[in-house]
Design an enzyme around this catalytic site. Structure first.
Site, PDB file in Angstrom:
ATOM      1  N   HIS A 126       0.777  -1.130  -0.203  1.00 29.72           N
ATOM      2  CA  HIS A 126       0.028   0.137   0.096  1.00 29.72           C
ATOM      3  C   HIS A 126       0.830   1.337   0.103  1.00 29.72           C
ATOM      4  O   HIS A 126       0.627   2.072  -0.764  1.00 29.72           O
ATOM      5  CB  HIS A 126      -0.967  -0.009   0.985  1.00 29.72           C
ATOM      6  CG  HIS A 126      -1.607   1.173   1.523  1.00 29.72           C
ATOM      7  ND1 HIS A 126      -2.794   1.340   1.340  1.00 29.72           N
ATOM      8  CD2 HIS A 126      -1.300   2.453   2.006  1.00 29.72           C
ATOM      9  CE1 HIS A 126      -3.468   2.395   1.520  1.00 29.72           C
ATOM     10  NE2 HIS A 126      -2.320   3.356   2.137  1.00 29.72           N
ATOM     11  N   GLU A 127       1.932   1.248   0.863  1.00 31.07           N
ATOM     12  CA  GLU A 127       2.813   2.365   1.042  1.00 31.07           C
ATOM     13  C   GLU A 127       3.594   2.731  -0.177  1.00 31.07           C
ATOM     14  O   GLU A 127       3.822   3.704  -0.706  1.00 31.07           O
ATOM     15  CB  GLU A 127       3.445   2.591   2.034  1.00 31.07           C
ATOM     16  CG  GLU A 127       2.707   2.446   3.545  1.00 31.07           C
ATOM     17  CD  GLU A 127       1.735   3.322   3.723  1.00 31.07           C
ATOM     18  OE1 GLU A 127       2.115   4.527   3.277  1.00 31.07           O
ATOM     19  OE2 GLU A 127       1.027   3.341   4.330  1.00 31.07           O
TER      20      GLU A 127
END
EC number: 3.4.24.-
Length: 292
Positions: free
Chosen positions: A143-144
């Protein structure tokens, strides 16, 4: 929750500083902006400049405010796994290897920030590493990494810069009208005004900036859905859903400093939706399931 409020908070501080410097220069050297095009140019320089100064400082501020320790040499197997996982996902996403850091906090959170796709920082809390299994952590890292690959911080800088420009421009136009009305047009020949004009402009910039933040928060919510989809691609859809479900119990218990809460993965609650940096986790899970 850790990318937006850091950026916005720094941006506001830089804008205030730039405005104070500008007022001092105008007062000392009697500089006047006698037309709207000149005012708009000045607003663009200050607005875009403040935004990108904030962006350039984002990694440094994130490290300072969280106490994040960058892993240069892994001290244990867990840090080695963390580095290897970020490296693998960064390669899949087509970005340079970001700095990887761990910060001490009991809440489950992670964030990424930085000036560009190839000059970023990815950090995770000790609480996240202790509370999630590795499949879930891998999805969170995905996600990051997706935030970085999508260039979300640069886009945020552009959006904030444009909004800054119009906030500065409109605040000074409205401030001049109000100041002239209250002073009986005695200041109509001076666009720099006096101390009262300075106060009016500062108040207007805060008020207009508050409204502009709704646009920034809308973009922040939208990009979370994209980052979740990227986390599902890099770390597995089921793992991403599982990580979000685990984070649902973390709502309202973030230990991140207020200035950077919107930069983390866990989002925020208890605020009007217009000013939320993250969508509700239930909606994020539903979007992942619908996409499948």
């Amino acid at each position: 929750m850790m990318r937006v409020l850091l950026f916005v908070g720094t941006n506001i501080a830089v804008l205030v500083l730039l405005n104070i410097v500008l007022f001092i220069v105008q007062s000392v050297f009697h500089v006047r902006l006698g037309n709207y095009s000149g005012l708009l140019l000045m607003a663009a320089v200050m607005g875009m400049g403040g935004s990108f100064i904030s962006l350039a400082m984002s990694k440094w501020i994130a490290k300072r405010t969280t106490g994040a320790q960058v892993i240069t040499q892994p001290r244990n197997e867990s840090e080695r796994w963390l580095l290897d996982t970020v490296k693998s996902e960064a390669q899949k996403a087509g970005i340079g290897m970001p700095e990887v850091a761990v910060y001490d906090a009991p809440d489950m959170n992670a964030f990424a920030t930085g000036m560009s796709r190839n000059n970023a920082l990815v950090a995770v809390s000790t609480g996240l590493l202790q509370s999630m299994d590795r499949n879930q952590v891998q999805a969170v890292l995905g996600h990051e990494i997706t935030h970085v690959a999508n260039g979300d911080m640069v886009t945020m800088g552009l959006i904030q810069g444009v909004l800054n420009t119009f906030v500065i421009f409109l605040a000074r136009i409205i401030g001049t009208v109000v100041d002239n009305a209250l002073s009986g047009n005695r200041n109509s020949e001076s666009s720099s005004g006096g101390f009262f004009y300075f106060i009016i402009v500062m108040v207007l910039q805060v008020a207009l900036g508050f409204l502009a933040s709704m646009v920034v928060m809308w973009f922040s919510r939208w990009r979370e859905f994209r980052a979740d989809a990227g986390g599902a691609r890099l770390g597995g859809r089921d793992n991403m859903i599982s990580a979000l479900q685990r984070l649902a119990g973390n709502q309202g218990e973030t230990a991140l400093p207020k200035a950077i809460q919107a930069f983390g993965i866990s989002g925020e609650g208890g605020i009007s939706r217009l000013f939320m940096s993250h969508p509700p986790i239930e909606e994020r899970i539903a979007a992942l399931r619908a996409a499948a």
